[in-house]
Design a protein around this motif. Structure first.
Motif, PDB file in Angstrom:
ATOM      1  N   THR A 106       0.846  -1.186   0.000  1.00 59.18           N
ATOM      2  CA  THR A 106       0.000   0.000   0.000  1.00 59.18           C
ATOM      3  C   THR A 106       0.881   1.235   0.000  1.00 59.18           C
ATOM      4  O   THR A 106       2.070   1.169   0.350  1.00 59.18           O
ATOM      5  CB  THR A 106      -0.960   0.029   1.212  1.00 59.18           C
ATOM      6  OG1 THR A 106      -1.985   1.004   0.989  1.00 59.18           O
ATOM      7  CG2 THR A 106      -0.229   0.380   2.496  1.00 59.18           C
ATOM      8  N   GLU A 108       0.791   5.574   0.940  1.00 59.32           N
ATOM      9  CA  GLU A 108       0.109   6.714   1.551  1.00 59.32           C
ATOM     10  C   GLU A 108       0.596   7.985   0.871  1.00 59.32           C
ATOM     11  O   GLU A 108       1.768   8.343   0.979  1.00 59.32           O
ATOM     12  CB  GLU A 108       0.416   6.800   3.040  1.00 59.32           C
ATOM     13  CG  GLU A 108      -0.118   5.683   3.891  1.00 59.32           C
ATOM     14  CD  GLU A 108       0.244   5.907   5.357  1.00 59.32           C
ATOM     15  OE1 GLU A 108      -0.367   6.808   5.983  1.00 59.32           O
ATOM     16  OE2 GLU A 108       1.142   5.210   5.851  1.00 59.32           O
ATOM     17  N   TRP A 113       5.517  10.846   0.394  1.00 58.00           N
ATOM     18  CA  TRP A 113       4.774   9.595   0.258  1.00 58.00           C
ATOM     19  C   TRP A 113       5.394   8.546   1.176  1.00 58.00           C
ATOM     20  O   TRP A 113       6.609   8.553   1.411  1.00 58.00           O
ATOM     21  CB  TRP A 113       4.836   9.088  -1.181  1.00 58.00           C
ATOM     22  CG  TRP A 113       3.890   9.770  -2.113  1.00 58.00           C
ATOM     23  CD1 TRP A 113       3.945  11.080  -2.519  1.00 58.00           C
ATOM     24  CD2 TRP A 113       2.760   9.185  -2.760  1.00 58.00           C
ATOM     25  NE1 TRP A 113       2.913  11.346  -3.382  1.00 58.00           N
ATOM     26  CE2 TRP A 113       2.170  10.200  -3.548  1.00 58.00           C
ATOM     27  CE3 TRP A 113       2.200   7.914  -2.762  1.00 58.00           C
ATOM     28  CZ2 TRP A 113       1.039   9.970  -4.326  1.00 58.00           C
ATOM     29  CZ3 TRP A 113       1.071   7.672  -3.543  1.00 58.00           C
ATOM     30  CH2 TRP A 113       0.496   8.694  -4.303  1.00 58.00           C
ATOM     31  N   ARG A 114       4.554   7.637   1.676  1.00 62.42           N
ATOM     32  CA  ARG A 114       5.036   6.510   2.487  1.00 62.42           C
ATOM     33  C   ARG A 114       4.620   5.215   1.805  1.00 62.42           C
ATOM     34  O   ARG A 114       3.425   4.985   1.549  1.00 62.42           O
ATOM     35  CB  ARG A 114       4.460   6.563   3.900  1.00 62.42           C
ATOM     36  CG  ARG A 114       4.846   7.819   4.674  1.00 62.42           C
ATOM     37  CD  ARG A 114       4.213   7.839   6.045  1.00 62.42           C
ATOM     38  NE  ARG A 114       4.813   6.833   6.919  1.00 62.42           N
ATOM     39  CZ  ARG A 114       4.333   6.515   8.126  1.00 62.42           C
ATOM     40  NH1 ARG A 114       3.227   7.083   8.574  1.00 62.42           N
ATOM     41  NH2 ARG A 114       4.939   5.625   8.875  1.00 62.42           N
ATOM     42  N   HIS A 116       4.559   1.134   2.075  1.00 64.90           N
ATOM     43  CA  HIS A 116       4.644   0.014   3.002  1.00 64.90           C
ATOM     44  C   HIS A 116       4.914  -1.259   2.200  1.00 64.90           C
ATOM     45  O   HIS A 116       4.199  -1.554   1.229  1.00 64.90           O
ATOM     46  CB  HIS A 116       3.348  -0.134   3.794  1.00 64.90           C
ATOM     47  CG  HIS A 116       3.033   1.041   4.672  1.00 64.90           C
ATOM     48  ND1 HIS A 116       3.392   1.084   6.011  1.00 64.90           N
ATOM     49  CD2 HIS A 116       2.419   2.222   4.411  1.00 64.90           C
ATOM     50  CE1 HIS A 116       2.996   2.233   6.531  1.00 64.90           C
ATOM     51  NE2 HIS A 116       2.406   2.941   5.580  1.00 64.90           N
ATOM     52  N   LEU A 303      -6.136   4.330  -4.386  1.00 61.26           N
ATOM     53  CA  LEU A 303      -6.061   5.723  -3.937  1.00 61.26           C
ATOM     54  C   LEU A 303      -6.963   6.645  -4.755  1.00 61.26           C
ATOM     55  O   LEU A 303      -7.013   7.842  -4.505  1.00 61.26           O
ATOM     56  CB  LEU A 303      -4.619   6.214  -4.029  1.00 61.26           C
ATOM     57  CG  LEU A 303      -3.601   5.455  -3.155  1.00 61.26           C
ATOM     58  CD1 LEU A 303      -2.191   5.961  -3.444  1.00 61.26           C
ATOM     59  CD2 LEU A 303      -3.932   5.599  -1.683  1.00 61.26           C
ATOM     60  N   PRO A 476      -0.339   4.599  10.881  1.00 63.98           N
ATOM     61  CA  PRO A 476      -0.858   5.513   9.868  1.00 63.98           C
ATOM     62  C   PRO A 476      -0.314   6.924  10.046  1.00 63.98           C
ATOM     63  O   PRO A 476       0.097   7.315  11.134  1.00 63.98           O
ATOM     64  CB  PRO A 476      -2.372   5.475  10.118  1.00 63.98           C
ATOM     65  CG  PRO A 476      -2.514   5.096  11.569  1.00 63.98           C
ATOM     66  CD  PRO A 476      -1.356   4.178  11.845  1.00 63.98           C
ATOM     67  N   ARG A 477      -0.278   7.658   8.966  1.00 68.46           N
ATOM     68  CA  ARG A 477       0.179   9.040   8.997  1.00 68.46           C
ATOM     69  C   ARG A 477      -0.786   9.866   9.850  1.00 68.46           C
ATOM     70  O   ARG A 477      -2.018   9.774   9.706  1.00 68.46           O
ATOM     71  CB  ARG A 477       0.210   9.599   7.577  1.00 68.46           C
ATOM     72  CG  ARG A 477       0.790  11.007   7.474  1.00 68.46           C
ATOM     73  CD  ARG A 477       0.505  11.602   6.095  1.00 68.46           C
ATOM     74  NE  ARG A 477       1.023  10.755   5.054  1.00 68.46           N
ATOM     75  CZ  ARG A 477       2.277  10.804   4.602  1.00 68.46           C
ATOM     76  NH1 ARG A 477       3.126  11.650   5.147  1.00 68.46           N
ATOM     77  NH2 ARG A 477       2.677  10.015   3.628  1.00 68.46           N
TER      78      ARG A 477
END
Length: 482
Positions: A106, A108, A113-114, A116, A303, A476-477
């Motif tokens: 995924t 984010e 951006w992150r 995972h 997204l 989570p962010r």
């Protein structure tokens, strides 16, 4: 040839500073993007689920197999060797962190951006990679249309047969029928025949004459002479090995007990319905079958990235001339923008990275992209599956092989229980809930479900299987604002 990029490398020590660019996928588009980015001064992370670079197209034997001439397994080996040399140099210089065995499940969006990822062949580890910009170059997977007997041992995808040969130096059988639709069939048949397999027939459901039925199509052909020459080389090799090409024909059944021993082929009408009385049986001990490729875009569609439907009915990411998606900070290149082959992917990978770096893009690169994208659209239109392929199915034919859901159960869900789309069919029958998450059966289930309208892109929160422990550890962010 450099070997260090092909060997598994441990992840780098995490730093507080995000990468300038994270490239997801180390196939042609991803490799071109990463080495271009590093050459332009960007600090880049190249993430890939595989342990060696190259993706599906540049798949190559492991060093331990001792292949004396791996270049003979590829049509464009010099281009790949050059990319590997550039990757090796940039990894050694510290400009690229090549993160092998990283399957991004995924992403984010944000600043940064992150991403995972599960790490390792069994997904035992996890990682979070941060980057200011992300380039999606995840490639594609094969479209499969089921038929009676397609679950027999010895029935593999056309790309799977090539992967066995390129990566493992083995053949799926000695007498191999190649079937389906699309330009991959000629390449697969030529590779198998050159490696010593007997290929009694290439069974093509489409019609190659469709390449030249309009002035626009003729223009696309004339603008890509290299593709015509490549097709001619495949045809010459098949002729030399006495491989028969059967256009407008399909494998409508595979036969055997413990393994496939033969197939039934039939002529097709313009809608891909079998023509009664044209059936013929061909003996074989393997069948390589595929009906083109589908872009792998789940990370972006989850997204909400905009998509487009190609001439072959496949859903791809919608991008502008700069290869930007509809999400800020997310670019795409190669098959994620619509299947078009390695040459197009290389060009798009470089263009996208130049745009990300704010550098000028040579006019020749943009022209090459336009030419190759036009050719790709031409091929897609010529090999679009016809709606009549569902006439191949018997009530007992498994459509979803993971959950063993037959065609009769899907038709019951539609005709008697009121299912009007693939999602409802999935809830009623479990079709698409298995290990492949609908990648094998999704297009077939959607076709049987009907409902009309444009195909819907896959959208799922997890792009690959993720251990529950990783989900629990994912932080989570924090939300913006107070």
């Amino acid at each position: 040839m450099p070997t260090s990029p092909s060997d598994p490398t441990p992840p780098p020590v995490p730093t507080a500073e995000p990468y300038d660019l994270a490239v997801i996928g180390a196939g042609p588009a991803g490799l071109a993007a990463a080495v271009t980015a590093a050459g332009l001064g960007l600090r880049c992370a190249l993430l890939d689920a595989a342990e060696r670079p190259g993706g599906q197209y540049y798949r190559h034997p492991a060093p331990g197999l001792g292949a004396a001439r791996p270049d003979r397994l590829h049509h464009h080996w010099p281009a790949f060797a050059a990319l590997l040399a550039r990757l090796d140099a940039q990894v050694r210089a510290g400009r690229i962190d090549h993160l092998t065995g990283h399957h991004v499940w995924t992403a984010e969006p944000g600043e940064p951006w992150r991403l995972h990822a599960v790490v390792g062949p069994a997904g035992s580890g996890s990682a979070v990679v941060e980057a200011r910009r992300v380039l999606l170059a995840t490639g594609a997977y094969e479209r499969q249309l089921p038929f009676p007997g397609w679950t027999l041992p010895g029935v593999v995808t056309a790309g799977g047969a090539q992967a066995m040969l390129k990566a493992g130096l083995v053949l799926p059988g000695r007498r191999i029928v190649v079937a389906g639709s699309g330009p991959l069939l000629l390449a697969a048949a030529a590779s198998l025949a050159a490696a010593g397999a007997r290929v009694p027939a290439v069974v093509e459901a489409g019609d190659y004459l469709g390449y030249a039925r309009t002035p626009a199509a003729l223009g696309a052909l004339a603008a890509n002479p290299g593709k015509l020459a490549e097709g001619a080389r495949h045809a010459a090799l098949l002729l030399r090995h006495r491989v028969r090409l059967r256009p407008r024909t399909a494998v409508v059944a595979a036969h055997g007990e413990d393994r496939v021993t033969g197939v039934t082929v039939a002529r097709l009408d313009s809608a891909w319905r079998p023509v009664p009385g044209t059936e013929r049986r061909i003996a074989c001990d393997a069948l390589a079958v595929g009906h083109g490729l589908l872009p792998q875009i789940e990370l972006a569609t989850e997204l909400g990235a905009p998509t487009r439907t190609g001439p072959d009915g496949a859903v791809a990411l919608a991008v502008d001339e700069r290869l930007r998606t509809g999400l800020p900070g997310l670019w795409a290149a190669g098959e994620t923008c619509g299947v078009g082959g390695a040459d197009l992917a290389l060009v798009e990978g470089e263009i996208a990275t130049r745009e990300i770096a704010g550098r000028p893009v040579p006019a020749a690169l943009r022209a090459a992209r336009r030419r190759r994208r036009a050719f790709a659209e031409l091929l897609a239109a010529a090999h679009r599956p016809g709606p009549g392929w569902t006439d191949w199915l018997t009530p007992e034919t498994d459509v979803c092989r993971c959950e063993e859901v037959p065609a009769a159960a899907i038709r019951e869900a539609v005709e008697e229980l009121g299912a009007g789309d693939a999602r409802t069919v999935k809830l009623l029958t479990r079709a698409g809930m298995g290990w492949c998450q609908g990648r094998m059966c999704g297009p077939a289930v959607a076709c049987l479900a009907g409902g009309g309208g444009e195909p819907r892109p896959d959208s799922r929160p997890l792009a690959c299987p993720v251990p529950l422990a990783h989900l629990a550890d994912a932080v989570p962010r924090p939300p913006d604002g107070p």
